[in-house]
Design an enzyme around this catalytic site. Structure first.
Site, PDB file in Angstrom:
ATOM      1  N   ASP A 151      -1.632  -0.679   5.833  1.00 43.23           N
ATOM      2  CA  ASP A 151      -1.906  -0.106   7.160  1.00 43.23           C
ATOM      3  C   ASP A 151      -3.379  -0.156   7.522  1.00 43.23           C
ATOM      4  O   ASP A 151      -3.789   0.437   8.524  1.00 43.23           O
ATOM      5  CB  ASP A 151      -1.427   1.343   7.228  1.00 43.23           C
ATOM      6  CG  ASP A 151      -2.303   2.288   6.417  1.00 43.23           C
ATOM      7  OD1 ASP A 151      -2.590   1.967   5.248  1.00 43.23           O
ATOM      8  OD2 ASP A 151      -2.695   3.343   6.953  1.00 43.23           O
ATOM      9  N   ASP A 190       0.869  -1.160   0.000  1.00 42.19           N
ATOM     10  CA  ASP A 190       0.000   0.000   0.000  1.00 42.19           C
ATOM     11  C   ASP A 190       0.918   1.227   0.000  1.00 42.19           C
ATOM     12  O   ASP A 190       2.105   1.123   0.331  1.00 42.19           O
ATOM     13  CB  ASP A 190      -0.889  -0.030   1.250  1.00 42.19           C
ATOM     14  CG  ASP A 190      -1.731   1.217   1.396  1.00 42.19           C
ATOM     15  OD1 ASP A 190      -2.414   1.585   0.427  1.00 42.19           O
ATOM     16  OD2 ASP A 190      -1.672   1.836   2.479  1.00 42.19           O
ATOM     17  N   ASP A 193      -0.061   5.197   0.841  1.00 42.98           N
ATOM     18  CA  ASP A 193      -0.281   6.174   1.910  1.00 42.98           C
ATOM     19  C   ASP A 193      -0.478   5.478   3.250  1.00 42.98           C
ATOM     20  O   ASP A 193      -1.330   4.604   3.381  1.00 42.98           O
ATOM     21  CB  ASP A 193      -1.509   7.027   1.590  1.00 42.98           C
ATOM     22  CG  ASP A 193      -1.382   7.726   0.249  1.00 42.98           C
ATOM     23  OD1 ASP A 193      -0.630   8.709   0.174  1.00 42.98           O
ATOM     24  OD2 ASP A 193      -2.019   7.271  -0.721  1.00 42.98           O
TER      25      ASP A 193
END
Length: 219
Positions: free
Chosen positions: A170, A9, A11
């Protein structure tokens, strides 16, 4: 089988970009006369694409014709500002570059829910684009995370199988996508979501460099 592809991922996993995203969100909100949001408020809204982010930021739940126009105006102002200021304050998290260097012999890809063009631009501005064999955004496939489609497509394009691939993110969106694709999942605790929301991941790490021993153990 050995891990041959790591899907990241963007961001909240590779890059702390929330200040620049919030700046663009608040710029767009100001343009339509809406109240601006704090950094923490924007952080809680990111992860499902720009349209979802802007609608929630503007407090729009049920879209009517008027709201469609407002959404398009918001998106136009957001994209214009964000494209120009995408890396003003954004920086890779600690040990990200070191870890990417260590993984030089393994294929690496990005699967983000931001536009592919913006994902590439951010990585390029931070001199990180060179590390990745492929970069997918929410417009790269006909579905976005938490759908497994982007991950499956990346495996096809880069020639790896389920047992040879892991995803690192995240949020529950990344974990759900990885589990649906049948691959191992690693969650980072330092991103934009609480650790409690990451409990379904196969592994939870506090620093990206911790993926190195995990990969070695899997291999």
């Amino acid at each position: 089988m050995a891990i041959e592809l790591v899907i990241f991922d963007l961001d909240g996993t590779l890059v702390d970009s929330i200040a620049d995203i919030a700046g663009a969100v608040n710029h767009a909100l100001c343009k339509i006369g809406s109240n601006t949001l704090s950094l923490d408020e924007v952080r809680r809204l990111v992860g499902s694409g720009v349209e979802h982010l802007l609608l929630r930021a503007a407090g729009i739940d049920n879209i009517d014709d008027h709201d469609i126009v407002k959404k398009d105006i918001l998106k136009s102002h957001f994209l214009s500002h964000y494209t120009e200021h995408i890396a003003d304050k954004s920086r890779p998290y600690d040990n990200v570059i070191k870890t990417l260097d260590t993984l030089s012999g393994i294929k690496k890809a990005v699967a983000s829910n931001k536009l592919e063009s913006l994902s590439r631009r951010l990585l390029d501005k931070l001199s990180m684009l060179k590390y990745f064999d492929a970069v997918y955004g929410y417009d790269s496939c006909h579905e976005r995370k938490p759908s497994p489609v982007p991950l499956i497509k990346l495996m096809e394009v880069l020639g790896t199988g389920i047992s040879q691939t892991i995803i690192i993110g995240d949020s529950g969106t990344d974990i759900e996508a990885g589990r649906a694709a049948g691959i191992k999942t690693i969650a980072v605790s330092y991103g934009y979501r609480s650790v409690d929301s990451l409990k379904d991941a196969d592994y939870i790490i506090d620093d990206l460099s911790e993926i190195i021993p995990i990969i070695k153990a899997i291999n």
